[in-house]
Write a protein that holds these residues in place. Structure first.
Motif, PDB file in Angstrom:
ATOM      1  N   GLN A   1      -5.427  -9.334  -8.729  1.00 38.17           N
ATOM      2  CA  GLN A   1      -5.071  -8.503  -7.581  1.00 38.17           C
ATOM      3  C   GLN A   1      -4.370  -9.335  -6.501  1.00 38.17           C
TER       4      GLN A   1
ATOM      5  N   GLN B   1      -0.935  -8.727  -4.212  1.00 39.51           N
ATOM      6  CA  GLN B   1      -1.004  -8.703  -2.755  1.00 39.51           C
ATOM      7  C   GLN B   1      -0.095  -9.756  -2.127  1.00 39.51           C
TER       8      GLN B   1
ATOM      9  N   ALA C   1      -6.035  -2.425  -3.903  1.00 37.70           N
ATOM     10  CA  ALA C   1      -5.447  -3.747  -3.652  1.00 37.70           C
ATOM     11  C   ALA C   1      -4.112  -3.612  -2.927  1.00 37.70           C
TER      12      ALA C   1
END
Length: 632
Positions: free
Chosen positions: A60, A64, A92
């Motif tokens: 994740q 990001q 996320a």
């Protein structure tokens, strides 16, 4: 009416594609590195990365970081089924500051690596990801649909599940209306004596729960009542509740005996909720959620099944439990129907685990192919109780499989063996044969015992007890009224057994207890708690947020033909309304209620002017996906 989601627009070409190895589930069959190289060359793809587990925190974090650095404005994740981790990735993305609906998922595990190998798997994975990227280019930010929600719940069913759910909902601060169609609270649990495997009094449990419900000022109990009408949607349901005088024999109803006071426990009936009404009356109940706790029915053997209905010495296990509770015999001799029971046979799986071609379906053509799960423990507990109270009575148990699956239940099986219960195992296609013996004892049970390598064993007995299973409750009216999903076993079906275990597809309608599947009392209470927690979480803010994947109308294209209204399977989701145009003309236009719309897309296909699309799944997006697949 809730606000509709906005329109969609094409990306400027900064898509991030993230391909998961799934710990080898995918990468053992798909050349993930090669797929990533091919995907990187697709139009609009700015980043193509791989990770061992995309759903993990490091996976994740990859997404990001790319969002925060401005490298991407759309996300495609290629991994397992979206039902498992779609919400994970949306969360996320949202935490990184990007709209969570600028996301598309490609399933390359269930649809690829689990069904293909080698070059075909690699090729198909690349094609599915190309289609997902083509759609992602045409995604636009969407906002959840906000629906104002009443802090109130409607619980249908006054058995253990309904009582527990109502109590927990009230304790969470919600107003609760509990609807029970009989005069009594407690459901099937009130028709028991002791609960397996603990031996706890079923009456004590029902009295405690019903007492807490009746004493809570936040709970209104409607007994002798049924829900006869429902309209609205999550947060804003309106239900018509009809109370009627009880009719003996209808739904198992019975009049309470004269002098029975509300709150009193009547053995094998339950706790009397209130005096029965003298005449029918209707009440409108408003609620934010509906909890279904409609319970089950014990299977009723057909006439002649193992001799049931043709010989007084053949009874069901619930009948035996009630008889022993109501007729204690202090001399230690078990007598049923005036006959001393020296030897009793208990037959398992009556009305459960039925097999097409072997077992006879009911009058409606149904077979109960499911395992009722609780019957084995109930039969074993009854056997142990007989041996404890009436040691002169020998007990024979005829079973297909012993399924004592819960905590403490295997001890019942061990205890039965120590108490001298004799077990015989039979195959499904060779069940025990129960015939008149023509003497004393009056019945003969013959079986081919697989524990002794198929030896045919015959025993003369005074009593045959059928351990009957659970079948779904008689709620056909509610199923039709609420458009409820029903499984192959005819119990109500949840969205997902692990991810959404107490929800149905219609948001705001929850399941509690044995309306969903056979459960024992502890499992029923756990399911009721889960439903009440879910309901409280939905309503605690005073509003509900729904996914925006619903139909949206382009007023400039809409001609008001009404084809969408006729095609829509959900009443009220699409309506025709009169609106005033800029030139002063009054015209009819389709209007979507997004809280009722399920996003099925039927209206899209029906509209002759292509004035309707489903947000997040537009025709343009479908066409882009098909073009990408065709070009691969």
């Amino acid at each position: 009416m809730p606000e509709q989601p906005g329109k969609q627009a094409e990306s400027q070409g900064r898509i991030g594609v993230y391909i998961c190895h799934c710990g080898g589930n995918i990468s053992d069959h798909v050349d993930v590195k090669r797929v990533a190289e091919e995907v990187a060359a697709l139009p609009g793809v700015a980043v193509a990365r791989t990770n061992m587990f995309m759903c993990s925190d490091p996976g994740q974090a990859l997404i990001q970081e790319d969002i925060r650095q401005g490298r991407i404005d759309r996300v495609v994740v290629a991994s397992c089924a979206p039902s498992l981790h779609e919400l994970t990735f949306r969360g996320a993305i949202r935490r990184a500051g990007l709209n969570p609906y600028l996301y598309e998922h490609a399933n390359i595990r269930e649809q690829v690596s689990w069904v293909h190998h080698g070059e075909p798997a690699t090729r198909k994975a690349a094609v599915l990801i190309a289609a997902a990227a083509a759609k992602a280019r045409r995604l636009a930010p969407l906002e959840p649909i906000r629906v104002e929600a009443r802090r109130a719940a409607l619980v249908i069913g006054g058995g253990v599940a309904g009582l527990r759910a109502a109590r927990d909902l009230a304790r969470s601060g919600l107003r609760v209306d509990l609807v029970e169609r009989s005069p009594f609270l407690g459901g099937q649990a009130a028709r028991l004596d002791r609960l397996a495997p603990t031996g706890e009094s079923a009456a004590a449990l029902v009295q405690r729960l019903a007492g807490e419900v009746l004493e809570d000022p936040a709970i209104t109990v409607h007994s002798c009542a049924e829900v006869t009408g429902v309209e609205g949607y999550v947060g804003n349901f309106r239900a018509t509740v009809t109370r009627r005088p009880p009719e003996p024999g209808r739904n198992g109803d019975r009049f309470p005996a004269a002098g029975t006071k509300p709150g009193a426990f009547v053995p094998f009936a339950g706790v009397l909720a209130a005096p029965p009404p003298a005449e029918a009356a209707e009440t409108v109940v408003e609620a934010g959620v509906i909890v279904l706790a409609t319970g089950f029915r014990p299977y009723v053997p057909r006439e002649g099944e193992f001799g049931y209905g043709r010989h007084p010495g053949v009874i069901t296990l619930p009948e035996l439990i009630r008889f022993m509770a109501e007729h204690p015999q202090p001399d230690g001799v078990l007598r049923v129907g005036g006959r001393e029971i020296r030897r009793a046979a208990l037959i398992h799986c009556v009305g459960s685990r039925q097999i097409p071609g072997i077992h006879e379906p009911d009058a409606d053509g149904n077979l109960n192919e499911h395992c009722s799960r609780t019957c084995c423990s109930a039969a074993l507990q009854a056997a142990c109780l007989i041996r404890e109270r009436y040691p002169a009575t020998r007990v024979l148990e005829y079973y297909r499989d012993i399924r004592t699956y819960g905590r403490g239940q295997e001890a019942l099986y061990e205890r039965a063996g120590r108490d001298g219960v004799v077990f015989f195992r039979y195959e499904a296609d060779a069940p025990p044969e129960v015939t008149p013996a023509g003497g004393d004892p009056p019945l003969r049970v013959r079986v081919r015992d697989t524990l002794t390598f198929g030896e045919e064993v015959e025993a003369e007995v005074d009593l045959v007890v059928l351990a009957v299973g659970m079948v779904p409750g008689d709620i056909g009216g509610l199923v039709e009224l609420l458009k409820l999903p029903v499984g192959a076993d005819r119990f109500l079906q949840e969205v997902h057994p692990k991810l959404r275990p107490v929800e149905v597809a219609a948001t705001g309608i929850l399941l509690a207890g044995t309306c969903q599947a056979p459960m024992d009392v502890s499992e029923t209470c756990a399911a009721a708690q889960a439903a009440s927690v879910k309901a409280a979480a939905l309503l605690h803010r005073g509003y509900v947020e729904l996914d925006p994947f619903v139909a949206a109308v382009d007023p400039a294209r809409c001609t008001g033909s009404g084809a969408c209204v006729e095609a829509c399977p959900v009443e009220g989701a699409v309506t025709l309304e009169e609106v005033e145009e800029a030139d002063g003309r009054t015209v009819r236009r389709a209007v979507v209620n997004p809280a009722l719309c399920t996003g099925c897309g039927v209206c899209v296909a029906a509209c002759p002017s292509r004035a309707i699309d489903v947000c997040g799944w537009t025709l343009e997006q479908y066409e882009a996906m098909v073009d990408a697949i065709a070009a691969a």
